[in-house]
Design a protein around this motif. Structure first.
Motif, mmCIF file in Angstrom:
data_model
loop_
_atom_site.group_PDB
_atom_site.id
_atom_site.type_symbol
_atom_site.label_atom_id
_atom_site.label_comp_id
_atom_site.label_asym_id
_atom_site.label_seq_id
_atom_site.Cartn_x
_atom_site.Cartn_y
_atom_site.Cartn_z
ATOM 1 N N UNK A 191 -44.751 10.370 10.602
ATOM 2 C CA UNK A 191 -44.692 10.988 11.491
ATOM 3 C C UNK A 191 -44.841 12.099 11.666
ATOM 4 N N UNK A 192 -44.251 12.970 11.147
ATOM 5 C CA UNK A 192 -44.321 14.431 11.194
ATOM 6 C C UNK A 192 -44.300 15.360 10.338
ATOM 7 N N UNK A 197 -40.240 19.070 11.388
ATOM 8 C CA UNK A 197 -38.531 19.024 10.760
ATOM 9 C C UNK A 197 -38.364 19.957 10.391
ATOM 10 N N UNK A 200 -34.386 20.345 12.049
ATOM 11 C CA UNK A 200 -33.590 19.005 10.778
ATOM 12 C C UNK A 200 -33.282 18.534 10.016
ATOM 13 N N UNK A 204 -29.779 18.437 8.548
ATOM 14 C CA UNK A 204 -29.197 17.352 7.170
ATOM 15 C C UNK A 204 -28.624 18.277 6.092
ATOM 16 N N UNK B 10 -34.906 14.085 18.246
ATOM 17 C CA UNK B 10 -35.652 14.869 16.531
ATOM 18 C C UNK B 10 -34.956 14.359 15.084
ATOM 19 N N UNK B 11 -33.815 13.484 15.944
ATOM 20 C CA UNK B 11 -33.422 12.634 14.724
ATOM 21 C C UNK B 11 -34.012 11.806 14.079
ATOM 22 N N UNK B 12 -35.254 11.700 14.169
ATOM 23 C CA UNK B 12 -35.191 9.958 13.627
ATOM 24 C C UNK B 12 -37.461 10.252 13.396
ATOM 25 N N UNK B 13 -36.860 11.418 13.124
ATOM 26 C CA UNK B 13 -37.893 11.895 12.440
ATOM 27 C C UNK B 13 -38.329 11.666 11.063
ATOM 28 N N UNK B 14 -37.443 12.065 10.449
ATOM 29 C CA UNK B 14 -37.706 12.101 9.472
ATOM 30 C C UNK B 14 -37.699 10.583 8.799
ATOM 31 N N UNK B 15 -37.130 9.154 9.548
ATOM 32 C CA UNK B 15 -37.361 8.294 8.602
ATOM 33 C C UNK B 15 -38.231 7.656 9.211
ATOM 34 N N UNK B 17 -41.945 5.300 8.705
ATOM 35 C CA UNK B 17 -42.934 5.193 9.480
ATOM 36 C C UNK B 17 -41.653 5.129 10.665
ATOM 37 N N UNK B 18 -41.438 6.798 10.900
ATOM 38 C CA UNK B 18 -40.766 6.381 12.875
ATOM 39 C C UNK B 18 -41.101 5.946 13.984
ATOM 40 N N UNK B 19 -42.525 5.878 13.900
ATOM 41 C CA UNK B 19 -43.153 5.563 15.233
ATOM 42 C C UNK B 19 -43.081 4.282 15.038
ATOM 43 N N UNK B 27 -33.226 1.359 14.055
ATOM 44 C CA UNK B 27 -32.201 2.533 14.610
ATOM 45 C C UNK B 27 -30.850 2.624 15.935
ATOM 46 N N UNK B 99 -45.265 11.786 18.824
ATOM 47 C CA UNK B 99 -46.767 11.247 17.100
ATOM 48 C C UNK B 99 -45.073 10.534 16.495
ATOM 49 N N UNK B 100 -44.995 11.778 16.898
ATOM 50 C CA UNK B 100 -43.310 10.764 15.637
ATOM 51 C C UNK B 100 -42.256 10.099 15.576
#
Lengths: 216, 436
Positions: A191-192, A197, A200, A204, B10-15, B17-19, B27, B99-100
């Motif tokens: 995703x990124x 990140x 973020x 966290x 940006x909160x879900x960018x580390x999830x 397959x966030x895209x 979520x 992107x994310x």
């Protein structure tokens, strides 16, 4: 060379996506490049005919935007960002090294037709500077050595991936996606990238969040 | 007390397959649609007005007010156009967002289009970001299949079509009326205003053009309430924003925080200026915002405070340069960019940017004389406020601010007979401790 029936049909299909057909011109020119390897006189005539405007009007648009090329582009368009931040971070040295290594100048293609080298403007990845784009995919945090490795691998036919995941396709294949014909590869890569990140990850760690909303 | 960083966009960018739609819906994604559809369109506009959201593309115009300018008695179709042509040097927030989490933007498009009563919307994304285009195309396709786009969305009776439109390389198309020209299949040259796009925009119809981050913020406002958003930030600059740190900083990247955070705080989070070096100058919001210096480290990064410090908040594109960087080289390169990107429509910008680049290039080579600094300022004076759009104004920002803060460095080029800096020392791959 004249365009085939499929291309004509796809040009009309693009125009039909919009309330007014002429809005399709930018993606139509991307499609022309994907088929012809550049914006050709035949491609201009075809766009003009589909849209019912003059070839001169299409030409006027094609000459305005830097992604449209009048000379044949190689299999891989390599763009080195030399806008200020990337230049300062090493983009200038990368561009110089590639010119020397590939024996081409700006906006020129190697003799074997594989690489077209160009310096590009800011590509919105400054947190990964210095940045290089290959067929408009991100190659982040480059050095002169890594950039040389990328072009050597591409010329040797080895599979190369963007630093953000996707396998690099050819320039023509990329242009087809930009024309609005997906290649079904959206799921490649993460995703990124790490810099995206950075904040973020700290939030966290610290347990920082936005305040709770009214409905939560 | 609000936390220092407030991840929302940006909160879900580390999830994982966030895209994808599955990840986004898991979520709570697309729940803002039902909440919005239960409101009248005017009430959605009021909520966005009350939130205090101001345009995140640089100008900071109140988003809800912009929506309120759409004449609803005009019988022509209304359009929403998302400006995803992110090209301002230093600006790199919208591209990672799309992107994310492209669905955040798509959800925002649906709510915003409903508010202004548009049944067709466009995302004008710059062409030079292939994978972002792929992710947007996929997100729109998924949203149609799931009933978040198309006819009778969520059974509301509301219809919306969304087209992803790739541009073709033109910084000027970030200017909203030039963007409309591009979207109409023409050369991207700005239009005379008035009429403003709200009255006569795309196809001469009422049109709202908003930045990606502005539109992406809308679902959170609808979900959490206007007061929630307004409770973050400063008195006149409400809410959160993505701050992009780049350049000579230990951990460059995206930091989402309430407006009003300072560069000192952000640098601390980002590990400071790269080791062994110190801050020399920075841009608060892209190359078109006048340079600032270490004396501005504690300026709250909100619209008012950065303005009072002599610059502009712009796009929160914090480009950090340490003492190895030659300011004249930096400014010349930006000037060459403006010269290249000038659309040629108006004389002050078309001619002026060429003159600026020539005069600067001569100084950078150590030629010319001190009078050339006054010549540069005079040229800036003949462009600023006289150009057709903001590109010309932006071209003068780095020049006049660098002469204000670094006049001696320009003069050093004259006495040195060229640039006194070693360009290798400023690179990311320079050996530690290299100095100019």
């Amino acid at each position: 060379m004249s365009l085939d029936e499929k291309t004509w049909a796809e040009l009309r299909e693009i125009a039909d996506r919009y309330p007014e057909k002429r809005s399709g011109l930018l993606p139509m020119l991307h499609l022309v490049q994907s088929v012809e390897g550049r914006v050709t006189p035949e491609g201009i005539e075809a766009c003009a005919e589909v849209l019912g405007i003059s070839a001169a009007e299409v030409n006027g648009v094609a000459t305005f935007y830097t992604m449209y090329k009048r000379k044949p582009v190689g299999d891989y368009h390599v763009g080195v960002c030399t806008n200020t931040l990337c230049a300062v971070m090493g983009g200038d040295l990368i561009f110089e090294r590639l010119k020397e290594h590939l024996d081409v100048g700006n906006d020129e293609t190697t003799a074997d037709g594989s690489i077209t080298l160009e310096h590009v403007e800011c590509n919105a990845a400054c947190d990964y500077a210095p940045v290089m784009m290959v067929n408009w995919e991100f190659m982040d945090n480059q050095t002169p050595e890594s950039a040389v490795q990328v072009v050597d691998d591409l010329r040797a036919g080895r599979e190369v991936h963007s630093t953000r995941g996707p396998r690099l396709c050819t320039w023509r294949e990329a242009e087809r996606v930009l024309a609005g014909f997906p290649d079904d590869r959206a799921d490649e890569g993460p995703a990124a990238g790490p810099a995206s990140l950075a904040g973020l990850a700290i939030a966290r760690e610290q347990g920082w969040t936005a305040p709770k909303g009214e409905s939560k | 007390m609000t936390d220092t960083l407030t991840p929302v966009l940006t909160d879900n960018w580390d999830a994982d397959r966030a895209w994808t739609l599955a990840s986004y819906e898991e979520r709570g994604g697309y729940a803002a649609l039902d909440k919005a559809f239960a409101m009248t369109p005017d009430d959605v506009i009021t909520a966005v007005k009350d939130s205090g959201l101001r345009g995140r593309g640089g100008a900071g115009f109140p988003t809800g007010m912009k929506w309120g300018f759409i004449p609803q008695d005009n019988p022509r179709p209304k359009y929403l156009v998302v400006n995803a042509d992110e090209s301002e040097p230093g600006t790199c927030k919208d591209i990672p967002l799309m992107m994310a989490s492209p669905h955040t933007l798509v959800e925002g498009v649906v709510v915003s289009s409903y508010a202004i009563r548009a049944n067709t919307a466009f995302i004008y994304v710059r062409g030079e970001v292939l994978h972002v285009v792929r992710r947007l195309q996929r997100a729109v396709q998924e949203a149609y299949l799931a009933g978040h786009l198309g006819k009778n969305i969520h059974g509301s009776g509301y219809d919306l079509d969304l087209v992803v439109h790739a541009g073709a390389g033109a910084y000027i198309c970030g200017e909203e009326t030039a963007l409309l020209e591009g979207l109409e299949g023409r050369r991207g040259q700005p239009r005379l205003r008035p009429p403003f796009p709200a009255v006569a925009g795309l196809y001469a119809s009422p049109t709202v053009i908003n930045n990606v981050e502005s539109i992406a913020s809308v679902p959170s406002i609808i979900t959490n309430g206007a007061a929630w958003f307004a409770g973050m930030g400063t008195e006149k600059s409400n809410g959160f924003g993505i701050f992009s740190l780049s350049g000579h900083v230990t951990n460059p990247g995206q930091y989402e925080a309430p407006l009003g955070i300072t560069l000192r705080q952000l640098l601390e989070l980002a590990g400071g200026v790269r080791e062994g070096h110190e801050l020399k100058f920075w841009t608060p919001g892209g190359s078109s915002t006048p340079l600032l210096t270490p004396e501005h480290l504690d300026v709250p990064l909100d619209f008012e405070s950065v303005g009072a410090a002599g610059s502009m908040l712009g796009t929160r594109a914090l480009q950090i340069f340490d003492e190895t960087t030659c300011v004249v080289r930096a400014v010349l390169r930006w000037t060459e960019f403006y010269k290249h990107e000038s659309c040629g429509k108006c004389t002050p910008c078309r001619e002026g940017t060429w003159w600026l680049a020539q005069t600067l290039a001569r100084l950078e080579r150590g030629q010319g004389d001190e009078g050339d600094l006054d010549l540069l300022l005079d040229q800036c004076d003949n462009i600023l406020g006289r150009a057709f759009c903001a590109l010309g104004d932006g071209a003068t920002s780095p020049i006049s601010s660098s002469i204000q803060y670094f006049r001696d460095e320009y003069l050093a080029h004259l006495t040195h007979g060229g640039c006194p800096f070693d360009p290798a020392a400023s690179t990311a791959f320079a050996p530690a401790g290299a100095s100019a």
